[in-house]
Enzyme design. Structure first.
Site, PDB file in Angstrom:
ATOM      1  N   TYR A   1     -16.105  28.471 -44.852  1.00  0.00           N
ATOM      2  CA  TYR A   1     -16.755  28.625 -46.186  1.00  0.00           C
ATOM      3  C   TYR A   1     -17.181  27.094 -46.917  1.00  0.00           C
ATOM      4  O   TYR A   1     -18.207  27.087 -47.387  1.00  0.00           O
ATOM      5  CB  TYR A   1     -15.892  29.497 -47.012  1.00  0.00           C
TER       6      TYR A   1
ATOM      7  N   SER B   1     -18.478  24.318 -54.193  1.00  0.00           N
ATOM      8  CA  SER B   1     -16.950  24.389 -54.430  1.00  0.00           C
ATOM      9  C   SER B   1     -16.109  23.453 -54.206  1.00  0.00           C
ATOM     10  O   SER B   1     -16.661  22.379 -53.247  1.00  0.00           O
ATOM     11  CB  SER B   1     -16.529  25.548 -53.638  1.00  0.00           C
TER      12      SER B   1
ATOM     13  N   LYS C   1     -20.823  25.210 -47.808  1.00  0.00           N
ATOM     14  CA  LYS C   1     -21.165  24.765 -49.158  1.00  0.00           C
ATOM     15  C   LYS C   1     -21.681  23.376 -48.815  1.00  0.00           C
ATOM     16  O   LYS C   1     -22.618  22.913 -49.609  1.00  0.00           O
ATOM     17  CB  LYS C   1     -20.177  24.811 -50.216  1.00  0.00           C
TER      18      LYS C   1
HETATM   19  C1  UD1 Z   1     -10.278  29.303 -52.334  1.00  0.00           C
HETATM   20  C2  UD1 Z   1     -10.994  28.086 -52.342  1.00  0.00           C
HETATM   21  C3  UD1 Z   1     -12.349  27.735 -53.265  1.00  0.00           C
HETATM   22  C4  UD1 Z   1     -12.980  29.065 -53.449  1.00  0.00           C
HETATM   23  C5  UD1 Z   1     -12.238  30.074 -53.830  1.00  0.00           C
HETATM   24  C6  UD1 Z   1     -12.973  31.318 -53.740  1.00  0.00           C
HETATM   25  C7  UD1 Z   1     -10.078  26.406 -50.791  1.00  0.00           C
HETATM   26  C8  UD1 Z   1      -9.007  25.345 -50.826  1.00  0.00           C
HETATM   27  N1  UD1 Z   1     -10.392  26.845 -51.991  1.00  0.00           N
HETATM   28  O1  UD1 Z   1      -9.350  28.798 -53.696  1.00  0.00           O
HETATM   29  O2  UD1 Z   1     -13.029  26.765 -53.164  1.00  0.00           O
HETATM   30  O3  UD1 Z   1     -13.939  28.660 -54.357  1.00  0.00           O
HETATM   31  O4  UD1 Z   1     -11.180  30.264 -52.721  1.00  0.00           O
HETATM   32  O5  UD1 Z   1     -12.511  32.550 -53.341  1.00  0.00           O
HETATM   33  O6  UD1 Z   1     -10.652  26.656 -49.968  1.00  0.00           O
HETATM   34  N2  UD1 Z   1      -1.924  33.115 -53.735  1.00  0.00           N
HETATM   35  C9  UD1 Z   1      -0.897  33.708 -53.708  1.00  0.00           C
HETATM   36  N3  UD1 Z   1      -0.949  34.904 -53.126  1.00  0.00           N
HETATM   37  C10 UD1 Z   1      -2.103  35.639 -53.330  1.00  0.00           C
HETATM   38  C11 UD1 Z   1      -3.336  34.982 -53.541  1.00  0.00           C
HETATM   39  C12 UD1 Z   1      -3.214  33.583 -53.787  1.00  0.00           C
HETATM   40  O7  UD1 Z   1       0.162  33.102 -53.529  1.00  0.00           O
HETATM   41  O8  UD1 Z   1      -2.196  36.843 -53.198  1.00  0.00           O
HETATM   42  C13 UD1 Z   1      -2.050  31.309 -54.214  1.00  0.00           C
HETATM   43  C14 UD1 Z   1      -2.861  30.861 -52.968  1.00  0.00           C
HETATM   44  O9  UD1 Z   1      -1.859  30.193 -51.983  1.00  0.00           O
HETATM   45  C15 UD1 Z   1      -3.192  29.564 -53.733  1.00  0.00           C
HETATM   46  C16 UD1 Z   1      -3.547  30.117 -55.142  1.00  0.00           C
HETATM   47  O10 UD1 Z   1      -2.781  31.329 -55.287  1.00  0.00           O
HETATM   48  O11 UD1 Z   1      -2.344  28.545 -53.952  1.00  0.00           O
HETATM   49  C17 UD1 Z   1      -4.931  30.327 -55.529  1.00  0.00           C
HETATM   50  O12 UD1 Z   1      -5.507  31.160 -54.558  1.00  0.00           O
HETATM   51  P1  UD1 Z   1      -6.942  31.581 -54.372  1.00  0.00           P
HETATM   52  O13 UD1 Z   1      -7.293  32.497 -55.954  1.00  0.00           O
HETATM   53  O14 UD1 Z   1      -7.108  32.489 -53.191  1.00  0.00           O
HETATM   54  O15 UD1 Z   1      -7.961  30.688 -54.361  1.00  0.00           O
HETATM   55  P2  UD1 Z   1      -8.106  29.181 -53.543  1.00  0.00           P
HETATM   56  O16 UD1 Z   1      -7.607  29.456 -52.087  1.00  0.00           O
HETATM   57  O17 UD1 Z   1      -7.213  28.066 -54.228  1.00  0.00           O
END
Ligand code: UD1
Length: 322
Positions: free
Chosen positions: A140, A116, A144
């Protein structure tokens, strides 16, 4: 080649299975169905219900003339890993050790591992290449990174060749509709956007609109799971030809902000998404994008399914009739 896909009934695993079948590989799926589902199984692939935490079960599966493995089984909720590191240490680390030890015993020496972007931590520069320092900021990501270190030692000491694939943000669904299972209780952005679109939840909470990005929301590199699938097939073929172990980023190098995802979704599906701005989520870097040139050089891999349009429409196909 006969490949054991461990975690092959899961979201990414099922797309990997499809890609391997397409390249005429023989596939056996090994999965404990804790988050995976039988809906994701392909009739052409044999299925073994088993758990990597059970050494005898994984050993027996590996002894069925397996040439290589893809290891996807593991826990992957970043937030949960910070609250319950014990669960992540137990599942992600013990499970990996069992698989590697059973590979040695069964004489299987090719492994593809689902790693990841979380191994990098806070970016010092962008896009992130594979030489960027690794300094995970969540447990997490730590599991990895530790797995990659185990793989390096087992390569050096026991000749297990591996390709560790550092996924950026995995999204989308099989465009041909062959993967039928939806993730339960999704934690990631796009499924949550979809649930807001169909009214399964009131609204999306956008975590932070004061980041130093073009619209204040976080930027991520979204990669379609069909593209991830093909990378696994190419990585197995690469190892089969005698390739050396590799660590490779899988991303597009194009970043999209949360607001851009929301706006594009509204455009593609023709529905309004209710959202509100909420405080930043701890541990979220402002921006993460991949430099994926190495995967192209080593495997000849390129993302060809990862336009936002395709990512969103393939996901909407799964949600629109719920
Ligand atoms: C994270 C991990 C990634 C992992 C993945 C698995 C980090 C930096 N990244 O990705 O390595 O493989 O999870 O689940 O640790 N968001 C919102 N509202 C929501 C959900 C998400 O605004 O309800 C935003 C988050 O702040 C982020 C983006 O959407 O900026 C993507 O979020 P998400 O899909 O949870 O993935 P990551 O956190 O980027």
């Amino acid at each position: 080649m006969h490949i054991l896909v461990i975690g092959g009934a899961g979201y990414i695993g099922s797309h990997v299975v499809k890609a391997l079948l397409k390249r005429n590989m023989k596939v056996t799926v090994f999965d404990n169905l804790s988050t995976g589902t039988k809906l994701n199984l392909f009739p052409q692939a044999k299925f073994i219900e088993g758990d990597i935490l059970n050494y005898e079960q994984i050993l027996a599966a590996l002894k069925q003339n397996v040439d290589g493995i893809v290891l996807l089984a593991g826990k992957k909720a970043v937030g949960e890993s910070m609250l319950n590191p014990m669960k992540y240490a137990f599942n992600n680390i013990n499970g990996v050790i069992n698989v590697l030890n059973a590979m040695v015993e069964a004489n299987v020496n090719k492994a593809i591992f689902s790693s990841s972007a979380a191994v990098y931590g806070m970016p010092q520069y962008l896009p992130l290449d594979e030489n960027h320092p690794v300094n995970p900021i969540n447990f997490y990501g730590f599991t990895k990174l530790e797995t990659e270190r185990f793989l390096k030692w087992y390569d050096q000491l026991k000749g297990i060749k591996f390709v560790s694939l550092r996924y950026f943000n995995a999204v989308g669904y099989d465009e041909e509709g062959d993967v039928k299972g939806l993730e339960e209780n999704p934690q990631n952005l796009l499924p949550i956007v979809m649930e807001a679109a169909i009214g399964k939840r009131d609204k999306l909470k956008i975590f932070g609109n004061d980041y130093p990005t073009r619209d204040g929301t976080c930027i991520r590199d979204y990669i379609h799971v069909t593209d991830l699938g093909s990378a696994h097939a190419l990585a197995l073929e690469y190892l089969d030809k005698g390739g050396e172990s590799q660590i490779l980023n899988l991303g597009t190098s194009v970043g999209s902000s949360v607001l851009e995802m929301v706006n594009k979704t509204q455009e593609v599906i023709g529905k309004k998404i209710a959202y509100e701005f909420a405080p930043r989520r701890p541990g979220d870097p402002a921006e993460l994008t991949a430099k994926a040139d190495k995967a192209k050089e080593v495997l000849g891999w390129e993302a060809t399914h990862s336009s936002l349009e395709n990512i969103i429409s393939s996901t909407w196909n799964m949600y629109k009739n719920l």
